[in-house]
Design an enzyme around this catalytic site. Sequence first.
Site, short mmCIF file in Angstrom:
data_model
loop_
_atom_site.label_atom_id
_atom_site.label_comp_id
_atom_site.label_asym_id
_atom_site.label_seq_id
_atom_site.Cartn_x
_atom_site.Cartn_y
_atom_site.Cartn_z
N ASP A 1 -1.65 5.00 -6.20
CA ASP A 1 -0.24 4.74 -5.91
C ASP A 1 0.58 5.73 -6.41
OD1 ASP A 1 -1.33 1.81 -6.15
OD2 ASP A 1 0.71 1.74 -4.94
N GLN B 1 -5.61 -8.70 -2.72
CA GLN B 1 -5.62 -7.82 -1.54
C GLN B 1 -6.95 -7.63 -1.20
OE1 GLN B 1 -3.86 -7.80 -4.14
NE2 GLN B 1 -1.59 -6.65 -3.85
N GLY C 1 0.76 -1.09 0.19
CA GLY C 1 -0.12 -0.07 0.04
C GLY C 1 1.01 1.19 -0.01
O1 MRU Z 1 0.60 -4.23 -4.58
P1 MRU Z 1 -0.23 -3.41 -3.38
O2 MRU Z 1 -0.72 -4.22 -2.52
O3 MRU Z 1 1.10 -2.41 -2.65
O4 MRU Z 1 -1.01 -2.01 -4.24
C1 MRU Z 1 -1.59 -1.34 -3.41
C2 MRU Z 1 -2.80 -0.38 -4.18
O5 MRU Z 1 -2.82 -0.44 -5.24
C3 MRU Z 1 -3.51 0.51 -3.21
O6 MRU Z 1 -4.84 0.61 -3.80
C4 MRU Z 1 -2.70 1.89 -3.35
O7 MRU Z 1 -1.50 1.68 -2.62
C5 MRU Z 1 -3.45 2.72 -2.33
S1 MRU Z 1 -2.98 2.62 -0.59
C6 MRU Z 1 -3.76 3.61 0.50
#
Ligand code: MRU
Length: 347
Positions: free
Chosen positions: A241, A200, A50
């Site tokens: 992100d 997730q 995240g």
């Molecule tokens: O690969 P990840 O689990 O790190 O991806 C996370 C996401 O895409 C979330 O939606 C994003 O980081 C926003 S978290 C507040």
Amino acid sequence: MATDTLRWNGDYNGQVEMIDQTLLPTQYKTISIGDIEAMWEAIKVLRVRGAPAIGIAAAYGVILGIQKSVDSCSLDDVKQKVVQSCDYLATSRPTAVNLFWALDRIKTKAITGNAATSQQLAEELLKEANAIRDEDAQMCRAIGQNGKHLIPDGGGVLTHCNAGGLATADYGTALAVMFAAHEDGKKFRVFADETRPLLQGSRLTAWELQKAGIDVTVNCDNMAGWMMSQKMIDLVIVGADRIAANGDAANKIGTYSVAVLANYHNIPFYVAAPYSTFDMTLPEGSGIPIEQRDKSEIIEFSPGRRTAPHDVKVYNPAFDVTPAKLITGIITEKGLFKPEQIAQNNI
Ligand code: MRU
């Protein structure tokens, strides 16, 4: 509703304690991260994940990277070690800009701070890393307050991936809006896309919402369009992100498809994110680097259980970019903006 996703224990010789998110929902386990290599690995394999959370993890990772040098090296040598540690941690994951934002903030503090000794420098940097964590927690709360009115009483909300407490220092970005509406006594249903390939949505988002007493239903990613056509969804809220200056937003792979579907069905599509997720150096989303991950995530549904022919070619981008024109609004700690207002308001 806050989740103790990660925290620093002790003085600058201490360690990071974090939830190992790869084990959820079947196992809730906290692990200690005691050196920079272990932090790099934890970010890479998504023990911590995240965008905001990996920024905080990286900031703490720099302290781990310098702690063994503090008592034996000069101030200049420790500053050099800060730069090396930042460069190393920056190679862990490429898409979430929060990682680079947090590392830049720590590096700038090291270069421009007033520390007179190596020990003072380490203390100052730990203070800065803790400030990044605390500010993120406040931003989550403000995002929740700024977005909660968007959820209609009795409505259905779709989200993708996990933008909750596990992805931040407190109770999330997209999920903050849901937690805040729930705290106000609103009744609504959340649908969590399971979010292939690493799940997730079903592993983390459903776990968080269920724990908070929010009505949550897991659905496979490919069901979202049908659910929209059946009038089950009133709005979509996702995290991000990296958001470019024109409002194009990178988020977990599959988000773009959800936005296209929402647009087709005239359903509002919101992105919730703090200022650490904005990359104003990029005029548009085409410049956002997209992480490519290992094929095993796709062809082995759980480690060791193959679900595709041996040696098949695999395409596994971890993120996609939703164009600003498909985004109804961006919920930030400063308020709710249209994507085109981001640059004007210098968010
Ligand atoms: O690969 P990840 O689990 O790190 O991806 C996370 C996401 O895409 C979330 O939606 C994003 O980081 C926003 S978290 C507040």
